[in-house]
Enzyme design. Structure first.
Site, PDB file in Angstrom:
ATOM      1  N   CYS A 136     -23.076 -19.028 -22.711  1.00 27.88           N
ATOM      2  CA  CYS A 136     -22.611 -19.490 -24.100  1.00 27.88           C
ATOM      3  C   CYS A 136     -22.709 -18.091 -24.846  1.00 27.88           C
ATOM      4  O   CYS A 136     -23.562 -17.467 -25.080  1.00 27.88           O
ATOM      5  CB  CYS A 136     -23.757 -20.512 -24.655  1.00 27.88           C
ATOM      6  SG  CYS A 136     -23.747 -20.537 -26.235  1.00 27.88           S
ATOM      7  N   CYS A 139     -24.503 -18.516 -28.045  1.00 28.11           N
ATOM      8  CA  CYS A 139     -25.968 -18.144 -28.123  1.00 28.11           C
ATOM      9  C   CYS A 139     -26.385 -16.930 -27.725  1.00 28.11           C
ATOM     10  O   CYS A 139     -27.254 -16.297 -28.334  1.00 28.11           O
ATOM     11  CB  CYS A 139     -26.517 -19.069 -27.040  1.00 28.11           C
ATOM     12  SG  CYS A 139     -25.693 -20.780 -26.641  1.00 28.11           S
ATOM     13  N   ASP A 140     -25.758 -16.129 -26.868  1.00 27.51           N
ATOM     14  CA  ASP A 140     -26.148 -15.055 -26.102  1.00 27.51           C
ATOM     15  C   ASP A 140     -25.343 -13.798 -26.470  1.00 27.51           C
ATOM     16  O   ASP A 140     -25.824 -12.563 -26.198  1.00 27.51           O
ATOM     17  CB  ASP A 140     -26.324 -15.176 -24.505  1.00 27.51           C
ATOM     18  CG  ASP A 140     -27.532 -16.312 -24.227  1.00 27.51           C
ATOM     19  OD1 ASP A 140     -28.110 -16.533 -25.085  1.00 27.51           O
ATOM     20  OD2 ASP A 140     -27.114 -17.052 -23.167  1.00 27.51           O
TER      21      ASP A 140
END
Ligand code: NAP
Length: 310
Positions: A136, A139-140
């Site tokens: 992701c 997200c990261d």
């Protein structure tokens, strides 16, 4: 002895499909319960800018969109259980839904549990998850600011991830196992236009390597079998999604890919069990199509409940 009342409608899942179903059901006086999962909101919780959901002329952040949908549902007194469903029993009526701490019974059900990312399945991939390997970008991606990263895959998801990461990272190498992409050409062209994006065709990752965190990968050319190593800070695996249907076991008909098989609009193989969103739809997979299907599922459940013999 379980004395909890039989619900008219339980909705499993709290992405756009489940929450739209809940809003319509509450307004239709079905007094729905949403078993939302431990992670509320589905895939939009992992998304930043949403510019294509109608009604937000300046765009909206994914988590905010989901929070607003949940508040809208709560305004109509939808009840939420923030737990995962562990198993279901459709062999008798009312249906039984077992969540982590509760046993619920219901006359009808809408399944809207979405789909999750697929991994390459290498042992070394597990070792470096959260330590250089991710699925992701939103997200990261922040952790790889100004770093060199790889995106694996050749579909729309891979292109979206590459596009997003090209804004943050020093370099992005898209590693794809064939020499043509299946992603839509507009997305491919957009990614190709980024000066810090490179493409490595006919290649797969054979191994993730490093000490405490990912340092390099071993790559294999799918044409000539040649093996090479490449130093890298992060790898984003973007090779598709798996429908979240494990809790259904053998209770419902699934299609060859494991998605819930549709029997006429939102109906499933079990009368009284309906479906909405990505758990049945691997083609469109948009928030707005999932929401639309959530609305349809509620109408279908409502019609089913009206026709039940009292
Ligand atoms: P996908 O279309 O199934 O693409 C998966 C990609 O990963 C393919 O290129 C595939 O290679 C590759 N792949 C699969 N298994 C692999 C493995 N074990 N090792 C290496 N590579 C592997 O999945 P998706 O990209 O997630 O898209 C799914 C659906 O969602 C599509 O209908 C797509 O249009 C839609 N979607 C749309 C958007 C959008 O912005 N409109 C964004 C995301 C997704 P091969 O090509 O060789 O099979």
């Amino acid at each position: 002895m379980d004395n909890s009342p039989v619900e008219k409608l339980i909705i499993v899942g709290s992405g756009p499909a489940g929450l739209t179903a809940a809003i319509y059901a509450a307004r239709g006086n079905l007094k729905p319960v949403v078993v939302s999962g431990r992670e509320m909101g589905g895939q939009l919780m992992l998304t930043t800018d949403v510019d294509d959901f109608p009604g937000f002329d300046s765009g909206i952040q994914g988590p905010e969109l989901m929070e607003r949908m949940r508040k809208q549902a709560e305004r109509f007194e939808v009840r939420f259980i923030d737990e995962n469903v562990q198993s279901v029993d459709f062999s008798k009526k009312p249906f039984v839904i077992q969540s982590e701490s509760r046993r619920l019974t219901t006359e009808s059900l809408i399944i809207a549990t979405g789909a999750s990312a697929i991994w390459l399945g290498l042992e070394s991939e597990k070792k470096f998850m959260g330590r250089g390997v991710s699925s992701c970008a939103v997200c990261d991606g922040f952790f790889f600011k100004d770093k060199n990263i790889i995106v694996v895959g050749g579909g729309d998801t891979a292109m979206r991830e590459a596009q997003y990461l090209s804004k943050l990272c020093k370099s992005v190498t898209v590693v794809h196992r064939r020499d043509t992409f299946r992603a839509q050409s507009a997305l491919v062209e957009l990614v190709k236009s980024k000066p810090n994006v490179k493409f490595m065709w006919n290649a797969t990752i054979e191994e993730f390597m490093g000490q405490d965190k990912l340092e390099k990968v071993r790559l294999k050319n799918t044409q000539d079998g040649k093996v090479t190593e490449m130093s890298i800070d992060g790898v984003f695996v973007a090779i598709g999604h798996k429908p979240n249907t494990d809790f259904l076991k053998d209770q419902l008909e699934l299609d060859q890919k494991g998605y819930i098989a549709l029997h006429d609009e939102t109906k499933t193989s079990v009368e009284g069990v309906f479906v909405a969103g990505d758990v049945a739809d691997y083609h469109y997979r948009q928030a707005v199509t999932a929401a639309g299907m959530g609305c349809k599922a509620t109408f279908d459940a409502e019609e089913y409940l009206e026709n039940l013999i009292p």
